[in-house]
Design an enzyme around this catalytic site. Structure first.
Site, PDB file in Angstrom:
ATOM      1  N   ASP A 124      -0.755 -12.442   6.513  1.00 41.41           N
ATOM      2  CA  ASP A 124      -2.125 -12.324   6.026  1.00 41.41           C
ATOM      3  C   ASP A 124      -3.063 -12.894   7.087  1.00 41.41           C
ATOM      4  O   ASP A 124      -2.979 -14.076   7.429  1.00 41.41           O
ATOM      5  CB  ASP A 124      -2.251 -13.095   4.710  1.00 41.41           C
ATOM      6  CG  ASP A 124      -3.612 -12.926   4.043  1.00 41.41           C
ATOM      7  OD1 ASP A 124      -4.580 -12.566   4.739  1.00 41.41           O
ATOM      8  OD2 ASP A 124      -3.691 -13.166   2.831  1.00 41.41           O
ATOM      9  N   ALA A 125      -3.959 -12.065   7.606  1.00 46.58           N
ATOM     10  CA  ALA A 125      -4.857 -12.504   8.681  1.00 46.58           C
ATOM     11  C   ALA A 125      -5.698 -13.694   8.251  1.00 46.58           C
ATOM     12  O   ALA A 125      -6.057 -14.543   9.088  1.00 46.58           O
ATOM     13  CB  ALA A 125      -5.751 -11.347   9.114  1.00 46.58           C
ATOM     14  N   ASP A 181      -1.423   0.682  13.115  1.00 42.60           N
ATOM     15  CA  ASP A 181      -1.056   1.993  13.647  1.00 42.60           C
ATOM     16  C   ASP A 181      -0.935   1.991  15.170  1.00 42.60           C
ATOM     17  O   ASP A 181      -0.495   2.977  15.770  1.00 42.60           O
ATOM     18  CB  ASP A 181      -2.056   3.068  13.206  1.00 42.60           C
ATOM     19  CG  ASP A 181      -3.499   2.690  13.517  1.00 42.60           C
ATOM     20  OD1 ASP A 181      -3.749   2.046  14.552  1.00 42.60           O
ATOM     21  OD2 ASP A 181      -4.388   3.038  12.707  1.00 42.60           O
ATOM     22  N   HIS A 236     -11.510   4.635  17.879  1.00 44.87           N
ATOM     23  CA  HIS A 236     -10.849   3.515  18.554  1.00 44.87           C
ATOM     24  C   HIS A 236     -11.503   3.157  19.882  1.00 44.87           C
ATOM     25  O   HIS A 236     -11.565   1.976  20.248  1.00 44.87           O
ATOM     26  CB  HIS A 236      -9.360   3.822  18.722  1.00 44.87           C
ATOM     27  CG  HIS A 236      -8.620   3.823  17.430  1.00 44.87           C
ATOM     28  ND1 HIS A 236      -8.261   4.977  16.767  1.00 44.87           N
ATOM     29  CD2 HIS A 236      -8.217   2.792  16.626  1.00 44.87           C
ATOM     30  CE1 HIS A 236      -7.654   4.672  15.642  1.00 44.87           C
ATOM     31  NE2 HIS A 236      -7.612   3.349  15.525  1.00 44.87           N
ATOM     32  N   ASP A 274      -9.796  -4.586  13.169  1.00 47.06           N
ATOM     33  CA  ASP A 274      -9.589  -3.184  12.785  1.00 47.06           C
ATOM     34  C   ASP A 274      -8.975  -3.132  11.393  1.00 47.06           C
ATOM     35  O   ASP A 274      -7.783  -2.889  11.226  1.00 47.06           O
ATOM     36  CB  ASP A 274      -8.679  -2.506  13.817  1.00 47.06           C
ATOM     37  CG  ASP A 274      -8.516  -1.013  13.559  1.00 47.06           C
ATOM     38  OD1 ASP A 274      -9.325  -0.453  12.804  1.00 47.06           O
ATOM     39  OD2 ASP A 274      -7.562  -0.424  14.124  1.00 47.06           O
ATOM     40  N   ASP A 298      -0.870  -8.078  11.407  1.00 47.92           N
ATOM     41  CA  ASP A 298      -0.983  -7.084  10.342  1.00 47.92           C
ATOM     42  C   ASP A 298      -0.139  -7.532   9.156  1.00 47.92           C
ATOM     43  O   ASP A 298       0.916  -8.163   9.325  1.00 47.92           O
ATOM     44  CB  ASP A 298      -0.530  -5.705  10.822  1.00 47.92           C
ATOM     45  CG  ASP A 298      -1.041  -4.589   9.913  1.00 47.92           C
ATOM     46  OD1 ASP A 298      -2.032  -3.934  10.274  1.00 47.92           O
ATOM     47  OD2 ASP A 298      -0.457  -4.386   8.828  1.00 47.92           O
ATOM     48  N   GLN A 325       0.838  -1.202   0.000  1.00 46.48           N
ATOM     49  CA  GLN A 325       0.000   0.000   0.000  1.00 46.48           C
ATOM     50  C   GLN A 325       0.872   1.250   0.000  1.00 46.48           C
ATOM     51  O   GLN A 325       2.073   1.182   0.268  1.00 46.48           O
ATOM     52  CB  GLN A 325      -0.910   0.000   1.225  1.00 46.48           C
ATOM     53  CG  GLN A 325      -0.181  -0.134   2.546  1.00 46.48           C
ATOM     54  CD  GLN A 325      -1.049  -0.678   3.650  1.00 46.48           C
ATOM     55  OE1 GLN A 325      -2.256  -0.844   3.498  1.00 46.48           O
ATOM     56  NE2 GLN A 325      -0.458  -0.946   4.803  1.00 46.48           N
TER      57      GLN A 325
END
Length: 566
Positions: A394-395, A334, A310, A415, A353, A274
């Site tokens: 990769d989740a 983040d 959050h 999230d 993540d 990304q």
């Protein structure tokens, strides 16, 4: 017919021509990916931009193959063709960035020039047409480069027959074989190398390879090419241009990109997955700057109101599972959701993540820039906590691995970005939610970021319905206004038949104080306007592979932008 070349020399020609075709095929595929990737950033629809660009370029390549018939001298034509492709390839990203940015700020320039008040800011008409034209300019460059690339194979085939001095029965197959293999190498280079580079650098490296192949061809067939001195000078100028863009192109692109954001861009970086952008809004001296984080041009959070998002994501599940819980966070690179989870004093937290660059940026480090230091402080230096385990992967895959290892969690916080891409859609599917359901303890609770119930109502309801279809006996949805986004929504799924809202309502106060969120405000967020869920029966569960949530979200986005109408 007599062969102009014979013996081993023919083999050298073949190696040169077939090798050149392979290199150019690799460059051509990378040009497709570069323009598709950049178009997705500008238009905000990565998936459709990629498919549209590749489709347009393939059609253009077919047209280019027909146009190649008009070139009488294949040697000279091919040499000039490579120089032109290199010029287009090396400069197209800068030109697109400039066109899009200047068309965006043109109304402000006009208003400033004529000292117009804000309510008389020029819009619509020609200005809107110019802006839309600029936004779709990547497709124009894609068509142009596609036409030029399409001319390469016919010209190489004709050159090869001239070299042999006869018609070659398997000429086309040989050239296409080199083309397909070269394209495969280009795909490998894109995934393995180019994705981690800034987009202008990737364009320069690709164009340079294109140009070097053209130079080798020029020198080898020097005597057969007309205007060769002029052509050599053109190649030199393109190399100088490429060097200049490699050195200053990122700065220029950053300046142009800054015009597209409300605040100045202080950080811009492309990872393998990304593009990340940080903007900074300076305020009066006694107030901290406001930082905004964007992924692929989409706002992910703003430092002045991220606490709303959050706290609404974390507090419902964490308030009912209590202290000393084991927690799994999906996404959240983040560290802001992690910060709020840690305030509940869990035994341990596992965060999964995909992007290591993202996690590293929001982790404490040495010699951090002021904006990075501010963002690391914003997440409370959460990644430095010894209770935190970070898993880069990769989740979708990691959920299966965690299940295989027999892991159990009391709370799961999902999230993730909005389902704006099919790769993200699978993380909103019944299959994935079922795997997460298996990871939860008997009293486990899971919260899920569920996009906007106002801007994307169908996608929001589909997420809730999909959770219900994944084995959770009690699913509730709730909402809250976030100034940077508008109305936003979440879902909370419990293995218990007593709803999370009811359990929070039974509390006198939240188990962990929050400076903004209160128990009553949280309870009230579960209320929706009259008849909001009346259409739930028409909404589909997001079964894996159907892309229902992605389709709902994309349709809503297009309606919002005025692109789609029934």
């Amino acid at each position: 017919m007599n062969m102009p070349w014979a013996g081993p020399r023919l083999l050298v020609h073949d190696i040169l021509l077939i090798g050149t075709m392979g290199i150019l095929a690799a460059c051509g595929l990378i040009y497709e990916y570069l323009l598709s990737h950049y178009a997705g950033r500008i238009l905000g629809t990565m998936e459709s931009a990629i498919y549209t660009m590749i489709g347009l370029m393939i059609v253009s390549m077919g047209m280019g193959a027909f146009i190649a018939k008009l070139v009488k001298d294949p040697f000279s034509g091919f040499a000039w063709l490579e120089a032109v492709i290199a010029v287009c390839g090396v400069s197209c990203i800068l030109l697109i960035a400039t066109l899009v940015s200047l068309s965006s700020v043109l109304p402000q320039i006009i208003a400033h020039t004529f000292d117009l008040p804000p309510d008389l800011m020029p819009s619509g008409g020609l200005l809107e047409t110019l802006h839309k034209t600029a936004r779709y300019s990547p497709y124009f460059f894609g068509i142009v480069i596609g036409l030029l690339i399409g001319m390469e194979i016919p010209l190489i085939a004709r050159i090869r027959e001239r070299v042999y001095g006869e018609h070659l029965e398997h000429n086309t197959g040989t050239i296409y074989g080199a083309d397909y293999i070269g394209a495969g190498i280009g795909a490998f280079l894109w995934v393995g190398l180019m994705l981690s580079l800034e987009i202008t650098q990737a364009a320069v490296l690709t164009a340079t390879a294109n140009l070097i192949a053209g130079l080798v061809f020029l020198m080898w067939y020097w005597q057969k090419i007309v205007l060769r001195s002029l052509l050599l000078m053109a190649h030199g100028l393109v190399l100088i241009l490429a060097a200049g863009i490699y050195r200053f192109g990122d700065d220029w692109t950053l300046q142009m990109t800054s015009l597209l954001y409300k605040d100045p861009v202080v950080y811009s970086h492309s990872s393998r997955f990304q593009h990340m952008t940080i903007t900074e809004r300076r305020r009066v001296s006694n107030l901290e700057p406001v930082y905004a984080f964007h992924i692929n041009g989409r706002l992910q959070f703003s430092s002045n109101d991220e606490h709303i998002y959050h706290s609404m994501l974390v507090y419902p599940p964490m308030s009912v599972v209590g202290e000393k819980a084991r927690v799994l966070i999906i996404g959240g690179g983040d560290g802001l959701a992690l910060r709020d989870v840690l305030s509940f004093d869990p035994i341990g937290v596992t965060l999964v993540d995909l992007d290591r660059d993202l996690v590293d940026f929001f982790s404490p480090g040495d010699d951090m820039a002021s904006y990075r230091q501010a963002l690391v402080e914003l997440n409370g230096r959460a990644f430095a906590d010894k209770r935190v385990e970070v898993v880069i992967g990769d989740a979708f895959v990691e959920a299966d691995r965690l299940n295989a290892e027999g892991k159990v969690y009391d709370a799961i916080i999902v999230d993730l970005p909005d389902p704006s891409h099919p790769d993200l859609d699978r993380l909103y599917s019944d299959y994935f939610y079922h795997r997460l359901h298996q990871l939860l303890s008997t009293n486990g609770v899971m919260s899920v970021q569920s996009t906007s119930p106002y801007h994307s109502k169908d996608a929001f309801m589909s997420i809730g319905k999909t959770l219900s279809a994944s084995g959770f006996p009690h699913v509730e949805q709730y909402r809250q206004n976030i100034p940077s986004f508008g109305e936003w929504g979440w879902s909370v799924a419990s293995k218990q038949r007593v709803g999370v809202r009811q359990r929070i309502l039974a509390m006198e106060r939240l188990p962990v104080d929050h400076w903004w969120l209160t128990r009553d405000l949280l309870v009230a967020s579960f209320e929706f306007p009259h008849g909001f869920f009346n259409d739930m029966e028409t909404i589909f569960v997001n079964a894996l592979g159907t892309n229902r949530v992605y389709q709902y979200h994309t349709r809503a986005w297009k309606e919002e932008m005025g692109i789609y109408r029934d």
